[in-house]
Design a protein around this motif. Structure first.
Motif, PDB file in Angstrom:
ATOM      1  N   VAL A   1       4.723  -2.243  -0.118  1.00  0.00           N
ATOM      2  CA  VAL A   1       4.018  -2.278   1.106  1.00  0.00           C
ATOM      3  C   VAL A   1       3.667  -1.539   2.574  1.00  0.00           C
ATOM      4  O   VAL A   1       3.041  -1.326   2.786  1.00  0.00           O
ATOM      5  CB  VAL A   1       3.858  -3.675   0.644  1.00  0.00           C
ATOM      6  N   PHE A   2       5.272  -1.517   2.732  1.00  0.00           N
ATOM      7  CA  PHE A   2       5.676  -1.168   4.090  1.00  0.00           C
ATOM      8  C   PHE A   2       5.402   0.479   3.862  1.00  0.00           C
ATOM      9  O   PHE A   2       5.924   1.076   5.297  1.00  0.00           O
ATOM     10  CB  PHE A   2       6.819  -1.854   4.678  1.00  0.00           C
ATOM     11  N   THR A   3       6.253   1.116   2.487  1.00  0.00           N
ATOM     12  CA  THR A   3       5.517   2.537   2.976  1.00  0.00           C
ATOM     13  C   THR A   3       3.912   3.100   2.861  1.00  0.00           C
ATOM     14  O   THR A   3       4.273   4.010   4.001  1.00  0.00           O
ATOM     15  CB  THR A   3       6.580   3.145   1.176  1.00  0.00           C
TER      16      THR A   3
ATOM     17  N   LEU B   1      -0.234  -6.921  14.046  1.00  0.00           N
ATOM     18  CA  LEU B   1      -0.930  -6.530  12.742  1.00  0.00           C
ATOM     19  C   LEU B   1       0.736  -6.116  12.429  1.00  0.00           C
ATOM     20  O   LEU B   1       0.552  -7.303  10.714  1.00  0.00           O
ATOM     21  CB  LEU B   1      -2.066  -5.952  12.585  1.00  0.00           C
ATOM     22  N   ASN B   2       1.442  -5.418  12.444  1.00  0.00           N
ATOM     23  CA  ASN B   2       2.712  -5.508  11.792  1.00  0.00           C
ATOM     24  C   ASN B   2       3.308  -6.974  11.881  1.00  0.00           C
ATOM     25  O   ASN B   2       4.133  -6.850  10.484  1.00  0.00           O
ATOM     26  CB  ASN B   2       3.808  -4.968  12.419  1.00  0.00           C
TER      27      ASN B   2
ATOM     28  N   ALA C   1       1.895 -12.397   6.015  1.00  0.00           N
ATOM     29  CA  ALA C   1       1.328 -12.179   4.678  1.00  0.00           C
ATOM     30  C   ALA C   1       1.691 -11.969   3.484  1.00  0.00           C
ATOM     31  O   ALA C   1       1.876 -12.231   2.465  1.00  0.00           O
ATOM     32  CB  ALA C   1       0.214 -11.281   5.060  1.00  0.00           C
ATOM     33  N   THR C   2       2.880 -10.647   3.414  1.00  0.00           N
ATOM     34  CA  THR C   2       3.198 -10.210   2.278  1.00  0.00           C
ATOM     35  C   THR C   2       4.908 -11.499   1.860  1.00  0.00           C
ATOM     36  O   THR C   2       4.551 -11.132   0.460  1.00  0.00           O
ATOM     37  CB  THR C   2       4.823  -9.061   2.358  1.00  0.00           C
ATOM     38  N   GLY C   3       5.029 -12.474   2.728  1.00  0.00           N
ATOM     39  CA  GLY C   3       5.985 -13.172   2.257  1.00  0.00           C
ATOM     40  C   GLY C   3       5.439 -14.729   0.993  1.00  0.00           C
ATOM     41  O   GLY C   3       5.990 -14.992   0.427  1.00  0.00           O
TER      42      GLY C   3
END
Length: 723
Positions: A215-217, A238-239, A245-247
């Protein structure tokens, strides 16, 4: 006892005081708060239906004291109207109270940060519902500014009037007719219009990358490859939202999820096949199909066709950018028309709407609108459509020259624009050029001449030459060529300006063109190619190749070749062939280009013929002058010949100059042939067979091909037969 039982609600009602003066029943608290019609019974029907507690209002709200000068203002307004009717000059009480009713909109940036900037009146269209409600306002004969002054000092002794209640009814009707009714009547009936129907039982979580690392890549790829060029998202906010959100992807907000899938799509699109395999151990096409589908379903869940959310619109924009390399420009142009209509409904094109949204939101709306407009303009050129959206009919201002870190959610005023390069400089310089172009007569002549009356180029840069010099002095001279982003800013901006300068040349009738103007046009074309070659050959720009292939300098190629065909021994001929060959090395021999092999398309034979005929003209002219030593064949000629021999296109036997008589005949008659727009990134697949038939050996004619990349050119008006 049920919460909706009228008896239970009755017991909770506060008793009315017997000493209270008898008065007309007022709307209950819930109806006043929700702005719905109250039947003034207890409990009212609206509260019973909504299952909420009905709390009556026994004491009317305090009314402001009536403005004592109301009658005086009416008399002043009446006298001003009489002066206007007799065409007598005077200074009105309120400068904006004219027939057109312009309203001065002053941006927050102008208020605090830049006092030297003059405010401009913006003419906002009237609202039908507000116009309907004017018939029931207590001071409807007064202008809006006077009415506001009066209502600020209303009498505290006047109860809630029938006029006020009727005005609320109109406001309620406006809200219901504008949004609530459509939400209720067409809740799901429009989902099938685009992307098919929503698949209710699909779990979008499985379409996200398998772990947080990927995701972060993808997020980092987006920040490096895409964000510097588009600048439609605010990185700091957004970061933080992406981390949260990814949590818990199961409870992610729908609009944010659509935006995240849009980021996935453009990030993968910007990678090469090799790069995608190295990073994700997966083929690029497989990832693209996965994230495109995820973005489509996420957009459907957001009901994007009815959206008023900027995140949702940004997700749709990023999706269209991601599918552009594999999409027919004609189809993509249609979808962009839909996207722009959504943006207009949201008011992104209206500066008065953007100012009301606060500094951060207003600035992001401006960025999104301009990015969307330039993307649409380029796709329109590729699809042979008029760039109708790039016009003076809207008022959105160019975004400020500030970094993302300068914008914060809690801000109340917009920071002052920097006088040094920032993250936004590359984008806003292209926007500034486009802002002037949409107000320029030469551009509107090709798109919509009727709008020339609205154009005001003096307030948007004056002329391209003046704006070019200002950009060089105020921006480009401060850029550091050793900085990757600023390096691209320098050469992209110069090439962008040269392109429109060449466009401006094509608007001049042939009989009015001077030798100096024709020479300048060749210089602009050479500048376009030189800037493009400089960018394409630099290691800084490898990650931005997706964007560079989208902006193919085809008009420069053809304009130079037609010039060389007619004047093979011109003073700039050697420089022209050298510049063409250098551009050919990076444009047609680049391994990146093999994904869309130009030499295997029907258009390649046509392009090769133009190159060969231009070189044959020079070789014949040299022989005629008695030159014994044959000049070395340029790289572009030999390369095109090799590719043509190895492709399925027509052989070089049909590429001779056997059509000189036909060419000369057409030149003498001054005929001009229309030509479809060139695709930007290699496939050149936007040509239909009918358009290609006119390029057969029997029909080939020499025309000024420089205008090929221009949107909506009025071909009969150009009548260009030479340079």
């Amino acid at each position: 006892m049920s919460a909706t039982d009228p008896d239970s609600l009755q017991t909770t009602a506060p008793p009315r005081s017997s000493t209270t003066k008898s008065q007309r029943p007022l709307a209950c608290a819930a109806c006043q708060q929700r702005k719905v019609k109250c039947d003034r019974k207890f409990p009212c029907n609206a509260c019973v239906k909504s299952r909420v507690q009905c709390i009556p209002i026994s004491v009317p709200r305090q009314r402001r004291r009536r403005f004592p000068e109301a009658e005086l203002l009416q008399r002043v307004r009446h006298l001003e109207d009489l002066l206007r009717q007799h065409n007598i000059d005077f200074d009105p009480l309120h400068a904006n109270a004219t027939t057109a009713e312009p309203t001065e909109t002053v941006s927050l940036e102008q208020d605090k940060a830049s006092p030297e900037i003059k405010t401009e009146p913006t003419f906002e269209a009237k609202n039908l519902w507000l116009a309907m409600s004017q018939t029931v306002r207590p001071h409807r004969s007064l202008p809006l500014m006077d009415e506001i002054l009066i209502t600020d000092y209303q009498s505290p002794n006047k109860d809630e009037s029938e006029d006020d209640e009727d005005y609320k009814d109109v406001e309620d009707l406006r809200d219901v007719a504008g949004k609530k009714s459509w939400d209720q009547l067409f809740k799901n009936s429009t989902d099938f219009l685009l992307f098919g129907s929503l698949i209710e039982d699909i779990d979008l979580q499985v379409l996200h990358p398998p772990d947080h690392v990927q995701v972060f890549t993808l997020w980092q790829v987006y920040l490096d490859d895409v964000n510097p060029l588009l600048k439609v998202t605010h990185t700091p906010t957004l970061n933080a939202r992406l981390i949260n959100a990814t949590g818990d992807l199961t409870n992610i907000e729908p609009n944010l999820e659509a935006l995240i899938f849009g980021v996935y799509c453009v990030a993968v699109m910007s990678l090469t096949e090799v790069g995608c395999m190295d990073i994700f151990r997966c083929e690029k096409e497989v990832l693209m199909q996965r994230y495109r589908f995820g973005c489509q379903q996420a957009l459907l869940r957001c009901r994007f066709l009815q959206t008023d959310n900027r995140d949702c619109l940004t997700a749709l924009f990023l999706y269209l950018v991601a599918v552009r390399p594999d999409a027919d420009p004609r189809s993509l142009s249609s979808l962009l028309g839909l996207t722009i209509r959504i943006a207009q409904r949201m008011g992104l094109d209206n500066e008065s709407s953007n100012v009301k949204c606060g500094p951060l939101e207003g600035e992001m709306r401006r960025r999104l609108w301009w990015a969307l407009l330039l993307f649409d303009n380029r796709v329109c050129e590729m699809g042979d459509y008029r760039a109708v959206t790039l016009s003076p009919s809207w008022s959105c201002k160019v975004p400020a020259n500030i970094n993302d870190s300068d914008l914060r959610v809690e801000m109340e005023t917009l920071p002052q624009s920097h006088d040094r390069p920032t993250e936004m400089t590359m984008a806003i310089l292209r926007y500034k050029v486009a802002d002037l172009v949409r107000h320029s007569s030469f551009f509107l002549d090709f798109t919509n001449p009727a709008l020339k009356a609205l154009a005001n180029p003096k307030d948007h840069g004056g002329s391209l030459e003046v704006l070019q010099q200002r950009i060089e002095d105020e921006f480009l001279r401060h850029c550091n060529p050793d900085h990757p982003h600023q390096f691209m800013t320098i050469w992209l901006t110069r090439g962008h300006i040269a392109r429109y300068l060449l466009f401006q040349h094509f608007s001049i009738p042939l009989e009015k063109q001077t030798w100096q103007q024709r020479s300048s046009a060749i210089t602009h074309a050479l500048t376009m190619l030189s800037c493009d070659t400089t960018i394409m050959t630099h290691p800084y720009t490898t990650k931005h190749s997706w964007f560079l292939f989208f902006h193919f300098p085809f008009p420069a190629y053809i304009h130079i070749l037609q010039h060389l065909k007619r004047e093979p021994l011109a003073s700039q001929a050697e420089l022209c062939w050298k510049t063409l060959s250098e551009s050919c090395k990076v444009r047609f021999t680049n391994p990146e280009y093999e994904a869309h092999p130009f030499h295997k398309t029907p258009m390649f034979a046509v392009f090769t013929r133009i190159v060969v005929k231009a070189w044959e003209s020079r070789a014949a002219a040299l022989r005629k002058q008695g030159e014994t030593e044959q000049e070395e064949v340029p790289f572009i000629v030999t390369e095109f010949q090799k590719k043509l021999l190895g492709s399925e296109a027509p052989s070089l036997e049909n590429m001779t100059s056997s059509d000189e008589d036909t060419t000369s005949r057409f030149e003498d008659e001054g005929m001009v042939m229309p030509f479809p727009m060139m695709s930007a990134a290699g496939p050149f697949s936007c040509f239909d067979q009918g358009a290609l038939d006119i390029w057969s050996d029997d029909n080939l004619m020499d025309v000024d091909m420089g205008a090929l990349d221009l949107a909506g050119v009025g071909w009969p008006l150009l009548n260009i037969s030479g340079t």
